[in-house]
Design a protein around this motif. Structure first.
Motif, PDB file in Angstrom:
ATOM      1  N   ALA A  88       0.809  -0.831  -0.218  1.00 47.85           N
ATOM      2  CA  ALA A  88       0.031  -0.119   0.054  1.00 47.85           C
ATOM      3  C   ALA A  88       1.113   1.383  -0.096  1.00 47.85           C
ATOM      4  N   ALA A  89       0.258   2.648  -0.272  1.00 49.13           N
ATOM      5  CA  ALA A  89       0.757   3.553  -0.115  1.00 49.13           C
ATOM      6  C   ALA A  89       0.193   4.547   0.167  1.00 49.13           C
ATOM      7  N   GLY A  90       0.471   6.038   0.640  1.00 53.76           N
ATOM      8  CA  GLY A  90       0.164   7.173   0.701  1.00 53.76           C
ATOM      9  C   GLY A  90       0.678   8.051   0.765  1.00 53.76           C
ATOM     10  N   LEU A  91      -0.138   9.496   0.492  1.00 46.22           N
ATOM     11  CA  LEU A  91       0.582  10.420   0.035  1.00 46.22           C
ATOM     12  C   LEU A  91       0.585  11.356   0.963  1.00 46.22           C
ATOM     13  N   LEU A  92       1.596  12.078   2.217  1.00 45.50           N
ATOM     14  CA  LEU A  92       1.763  12.829   2.552  1.00 45.50           C
ATOM     15  C   LEU A  92       2.490  14.303   2.215  1.00 45.50           C
ATOM     16  N   THR A  93       1.574  14.879   1.674  1.00 41.53           N
ATOM     17  CA  THR A  93       1.207  16.487   1.473  1.00 41.53           C
ATOM     18  C   THR A  93       1.783  17.477   2.456  1.00 41.53           C
ATOM     19  N   VAL A  94       2.894  18.441   2.364  1.00 39.84           N
ATOM     20  CA  VAL A  94       2.994  19.099   3.525  1.00 39.84           C
ATOM     21  C   VAL A  94       3.410  20.719   2.766  1.00 39.84           C
ATOM     22  N   HIS A  95       3.180  21.728   2.958  1.00 40.80           N
ATOM     23  CA  HIS A  95       3.112  22.768   2.565  1.00 40.80           C
ATOM     24  C   HIS A  95       3.822  23.675   4.111  1.00 40.80           C
ATOM     25  N   HIS A  96       5.084  24.537   3.858  1.00 36.57           N
ATOM     26  CA  HIS A  96       5.588  25.065   4.864  1.00 36.57           C
ATOM     27  C   HIS A  96       4.861  26.248   4.422  1.00 36.57           C
ATOM     28  N   THR A  97       4.186  26.895   5.470  1.00 38.13           N
ATOM     29  CA  THR A  97       4.158  28.975   5.570  1.00 38.13           C
ATOM     30  C   THR A  97       5.488  29.680   5.941  1.00 38.13           C
ATOM     31  N   LEU A  98       5.274  31.008   5.896  1.00 40.45           N
ATOM     32  CA  LEU A  98       6.479  31.853   5.643  1.00 40.45           C
ATOM     33  C   LEU A  98       7.179  31.858   7.418  1.00 40.45           C
ATOM     34  N   ASP A  99       6.362  31.075   7.656  1.00 36.97           N
ATOM     35  CA  ASP A  99       6.886  31.237   9.671  1.00 36.97           C
ATOM     36  C   ASP A  99       8.121  30.026   9.329  1.00 36.97           C
ATOM     37  N   GLY A 100       8.076  28.863   8.551  1.00 32.20           N
ATOM     38  CA  GLY A 100       8.705  27.522   8.834  1.00 32.20           C
ATOM     39  C   GLY A 100       8.058  26.861   9.435  1.00 32.20           C
TER      40      GLY A 100
END
Length: 293
Positions: free
Chosen positions: A24-36
């Motif tokens: 099985a596989a899963g997607l870990l989507t990441v977004h960094h805000t301007l404060d890191g």
């Protein structure tokens, strides 16, 4: 090979049952805000599903013809209406149970993308600050993997001292055709976008594969190897107008604060300059080994 031919229960070497005949596989989507601060897109599982009501990642069984990245992106589209064109794959973590594995695909998003439950498998989809993930009731598999994944949420940027690398390779006659030698190196880098990097130097968090953004800096006679600008979406060529070392230092300064910078060079003076800016360094042999792996 048909769609959904991976649906079904599998028994791993540890004697546990897992969903997914081919893993099985899963997607870990990441977004960094301007404060890191990294935010990750999490899924609350429907009450009727395995470990229903817990939080984890959009994902599921891989079909027999799918690799982990293809399977994870498909599952994210099916479960969270997430557009795969809006994310960049940055890493892969494999949780191997012996004969069965769950592969977490880490992908970078430029914003907090719209996502919502797209089928009955999801009760909720929500962006969660990385520091708050452990406060939720987590799917047991995700809870076990999270301490190893959390340090690897920052994308890696590899800055290449091309002149130093082609000198270390010492191809016959390279000094007579520096542009040709640089061009050969650039062409060898392109397949790494699909293959990823398996062995990273000390200081970079351990993952099964990394898919970094690369910046190749050309100088002097090698500058004719390519025009400045992107070669692919994750390989950018910078042609130094003057000193190649100065251009590399500027490339390091241009990396976003939450990214991990790795400079490939054996030049002692340059190593001192970039480490003073917080970059990690490794020698050309590391890259050449990756190219011939």
């Amino acid at each position: 090979m048909t769609a959904k031919d991976g649906d079904g229960w599998a028994l791993c070497a540890l004697g546990h049952q897992h969903w997914g005949l081919h893993g099985a596989a899963g997607l870990l989507t990441v977004h960094h805000t301007l404060d890191g601060m990294p935010y990750v897109l999490m899924q609350k599982r429907a009450w009727w599903s395995h470990h229903g009501g817990t939080w984890g990642l959009p994902g599921g069984a891989r079909d027999s013809h799918e690799d982990a990245i293809t399977g994870a992106l498909r599952e994210a589209r099916e479960e969270a209406t997430l557009d795969a064109d809006l994310v960049r794959v940055r890493g892969l973590y494999v949780d191997d149970h012996g004969g069965w594995s769950f592969q977490t695909v880490i992908a970078e998003a430029e914003g907090l993308l719209d996502a919502a439950p797209a089928n009955g498998e999801s009760a909720d989809m929500r962006w969660v600050a990385a520091d708050e993930v452990v406060s939720k009731e987590l799917h047991p598999g995700f809870a076990d993997s999270w301490p190893r994944i959390r340090p690897a949420l920052s994308p890696v940027v590899v800055v290449l001292d091309v002149a130093n690398i082609i000198g270390a390779r010492a191809e016959h006659g390279w000094w007579k055709d520096r542009a040709g030698a640089a061009n050969r190196l650039l062409n060898e880098l392109i397949p790494l976008r699909g293959q990823g990097l398996g062995e990273m130097p000390e200081g970079v968090p351990a993952l099964t594969r990394w898919f970094p953004r690369m910046v190749a800096v050309l100088e002097g006679a090698a500058a004719g190897a390519a025009d400045p600008g992107p070669v692919t979406g994750d390989l950018t060529v910078v042609v130094a107008r003057g000193s190649g070392d100065d251009a590399i230092v500027e490339a390091v300064r241009g990396v976003r604060p939450w990214e991990t910078t790795l400079v490939v060079t054996a030049d002692r003076g340059l190593r001192e300059r970039v480490t003073a800016l917080g970059a990690l360094v490794t020698g050309p042999r590391w890259l050449l080994k990756q190219l011939h792996a």
